[in-house]
Each structure stands twice: as C-alpha cells, then as structure tokens.
Design an enzyme around this catalytic site. Structure first.
Site, PDB file in Angstrom:
ATOM      1  N   ARG A  80       4.309 -18.548   3.347  1.00 18.52           N
ATOM      2  CA  ARG A  80       4.581 -17.129   3.578  1.00 18.52           C
ATOM      3  C   ARG A  80       3.933 -16.614   4.857  1.00 18.52           C
ATOM      4  O   ARG A  80       4.035 -15.431   5.172  1.00 18.52           O
ATOM      5  CB  ARG A  80       4.145 -16.284   2.388  1.00 18.52           C
ATOM      6  CG  ARG A  80       2.690 -16.280   2.084  1.00 18.52           C
ATOM      7  CD  ARG A  80       2.370 -15.253   1.024  1.00 18.52           C
ATOM      8  NE  ARG A  80       2.595 -13.899   1.495  1.00 18.52           N
ATOM      9  CZ  ARG A  80       2.662 -12.836   0.711  1.00 18.52           C
ATOM     10  NH1 ARG A  80       2.549 -12.968  -0.587  1.00 18.52           N
ATOM     11  NH2 ARG A  80       2.838 -11.635   1.220  1.00 18.52           N
ATOM     12  N   ARG A  93       6.546  -3.191   2.062  1.00 15.41           N
ATOM     13  CA  ARG A  93       6.713  -4.627   1.818  1.00 15.41           C
ATOM     14  C   ARG A  93       7.487  -5.276   2.959  1.00 15.41           C
ATOM     15  O   ARG A  93       7.189  -6.416   3.357  1.00 15.41           O
ATOM     16  CB  ARG A  93       7.447  -4.854   0.495  1.00 15.41           C
ATOM     17  CG  ARG A  93       6.596  -4.539  -0.737  1.00 15.41           C
ATOM     18  CD  ARG A  93       7.435  -4.519  -2.001  1.00 15.41           C
ATOM     19  NE  ARG A  93       8.024  -5.802  -2.311  1.00 15.41           N
ATOM     20  CZ  ARG A  93       9.001  -5.979  -3.195  1.00 15.41           C
ATOM     21  NH1 ARG A  93       9.490  -4.933  -3.864  1.00 15.41           N
ATOM     22  NH2 ARG A  93       9.481  -7.182  -3.435  1.00 15.41           N
ATOM     23  N   ARG A 123      17.197  -0.281  -8.270  1.00 17.27           N
ATOM     24  CA  ARG A 123      16.965  -0.952  -9.557  1.00 17.27           C
ATOM     25  C   ARG A 123      16.413   0.007 -10.610  1.00 17.27           C
ATOM     26  O   ARG A 123      15.584   0.853 -10.316  1.00 17.27           O
ATOM     27  CB  ARG A 123      15.936  -2.078  -9.395  1.00 17.27           C
ATOM     28  CG  ARG A 123      16.426  -3.327  -8.728  1.00 17.27           C
ATOM     29  CD  ARG A 123      15.272  -4.312  -8.654  1.00 17.27           C
ATOM     30  NE  ARG A 123      15.557  -5.431  -7.789  1.00 17.27           N
ATOM     31  CZ  ARG A 123      14.631  -6.149  -7.168  1.00 17.27           C
ATOM     32  NH1 ARG A 123      13.354  -5.834  -7.309  1.00 17.27           N
ATOM     33  NH2 ARG A 123      14.980  -7.172  -6.410  1.00 17.27           N
ATOM     34  N   LYS A 151      16.409 -14.393  -2.835  1.00 14.43           N
ATOM     35  CA  LYS A 151      15.867 -15.758  -2.710  1.00 14.43           C
ATOM     36  C   LYS A 151      15.750 -16.456  -4.061  1.00 14.43           C
ATOM     37  O   LYS A 151      16.116 -17.617  -4.185  1.00 14.43           O
ATOM     38  CB  LYS A 151      14.494 -15.733  -2.037  1.00 14.43           C
ATOM     39  CG  LYS A 151      14.497 -15.377  -0.574  1.00 14.43           C
ATOM     40  CD  LYS A 151      13.152 -15.624   0.075  1.00 14.43           C
ATOM     41  CE  LYS A 151      12.017 -14.843  -0.555  1.00 14.43           C
ATOM     42  NZ  LYS A 151      12.212 -13.379  -0.503  1.00 14.43           N
ATOM     43  N   ARG A 195      10.452   1.131 -11.190  1.00 12.05           N
ATOM     44  CA  ARG A 195       9.087   0.634 -11.042  1.00 12.05           C
ATOM     45  C   ARG A 195       8.472   1.143  -9.739  1.00 12.05           C
ATOM     46  O   ARG A 195       9.178   1.392  -8.765  1.00 12.05           O
ATOM     47  CB  ARG A 195       9.069  -0.905 -11.018  1.00 12.05           C
ATOM     48  CG  ARG A 195       9.539  -1.556 -12.300  1.00 12.05           C
ATOM     49  CD  ARG A 195       9.403  -3.059 -12.229  1.00 12.05           C
ATOM     50  NE  ARG A 195      10.062  -3.600 -11.026  1.00 12.05           N
ATOM     51  CZ  ARG A 195      10.108  -4.897 -10.731  1.00 12.05           C
ATOM     52  NH1 ARG A 195       9.533  -5.774 -11.530  1.00 12.05           N
ATOM     53  NH2 ARG A 195      10.726  -5.307  -9.638  1.00 12.05           N
TER      54      ARG A 195
END
Length: 216
Positions: free
Chosen positions: A88, A172, A127, A13, A161
C-alpha cells in the site's frame, strides 16, 4: 501467476480480486484478512498489530510485511497469488521486491483499477447498511431499498456509516493519492502495470482484467 491489484477505495478491488483469484485458481491475499487471521490465531505479529490498533495507531509496515510474507509462503500460494491491499506504499512495494528477489520469484502483472474521483465518492457515499445485519447493503442510486431507510430483507433501519460520508471518503482518497498511488509509477518502471477501467458491470471489469493478464 503473481498479481498485485491496485486502485482507489470504491474501485471494487475486493470484488474483482475474488473473481480473478477463482478464475486463475490462486489464493486471494487481502490485507484485512491477514490482520484478522493473525489476530484471531494470536500469532506474534497479530499480537503486535492488535497493540497498535488498540492504541489507535497505524500498524507499522514491518508488521504488515511480515504477515504478507508468511501468507505468501503457505502451500496454496506456491503457484501464485493475488495481492489486494498490499503493498500500500513504496516501502511495502520495495519489501515485496526484495522478498521476491530472495525467493527467485517475480510478479507477472500489476492491475491498476481506474475510477474517476467523483464516481468513487458516489459509490461509497451512496451506500446504506442495515443496522440489524451489516451484510444487507443497499445504494441510494444503484440498488435502492423499496422503502427509503428500511431494509428490504429484514425491515431493519438503513444508515450511512461514518467511513462512507463524503468528507471521509475524500480524505481516504487523499491518503490513497499520497501513499498508494506512487507504487503504480514504481511498477511502471518494471513494465508491469496495466490500467483497467473499473466502470461498468462487474463482469465487464473482470473480463478486461482477464484479457490484460492473458496478454502478459
């Protein structure tokens, strides 16, 4: 042009919002930027947000809504804006509806970036960030470092992370499905939603989004 961008974490996004806002010459209004700006400027809303954040609590909807309204009223947003991360949830979407009604404005489009859940997990969990400079970002599959665990740019250690671990990503996604995804149906009743595949090259996704907007 007034646009809302929706999609799960890992859908790209932020990247798409930046490209679209530039192409359309409208400001990119991202929730994270709103929080940082209000906190750094010490606004009343920023101070309230910081109190909740320091206490490890979620910032109430009314604070986020207030920040978003303030930003949409700035001069550069007079001819349109692209909202990223707001609304949201349904309460925020209803507040946005009310604000637009009061000001005589309307949304032109809601773009729903669609990505399979397994791809989301692969994108985020893969990542690796440089400990020395967090702007150096790699991916174990899509853009791997030349030497495993070592930053190509500065030689710093690459790490995953906590937020990027698979179990965290799946949590999430659960929050996204329960809280944010319902706004898609909310906007479908208004005939505003276009679903776009967020798979493929960034430029391809941007082109699909621009085509969807031009069709509005």
């Amino acid at each position: 042009m007034r646009i809302v961008l929706v999609g799960p974490p890992g859908a790209g996004k932020g990247t798409q919002a930046a490209f679209l806002a530039k192409n359309l010459a409208i400001p990119h209004i991202a929730t994270g930027d709103l929080f940082r700006a209000n906190i750094s400027q010490g606004t009343p809303l920023g101070q309230k947000a910081q109190e909740y954040m320091r206490a490890g609590q979620l910032v109430p909807d009314e604070v986020t809504i207030g920040m978003a309204k303030g930003r949409m009223e700035e001069q550069d947003a007079a001819d349109g804006f692209l909202l990223d991360g707001f609304p949201r949830n349904i309460a925020q979407a209803q507040a946005l509806d009310g604000y637009l009604d009061e000001t005589g404005l309307k949304l032109d489009a809601v773009l729903d970036l669609e990505v399979p859940e397994d791809e989301v997990v692969k994108r985020i969990a893969g990542r690796r960030i440089c400990r020395s400079d967090s702007s150096h970002v790699f991916h174990v599959e899509y853009s791997p470092a030349k030497t495993d665990g070592v930053c190509d740019v500065c030689g710093g250690e690459l790490y995953q992370r906590e937020d990027d671990r698979e179990e965290t990503v799946r949590k999430r996604l659960e929050v996204y499905h329960s809280e944010t995804e319902p706004i898609i149906d909310h906007y479908k009743t208004q005939g505003l939603v276009t679903t776009i595949s967020a798979l493929g090259a960034v430029s391809e996704v941007t082109e699909r989004a621009m085509q969807a907007i031009s069709a509005e």
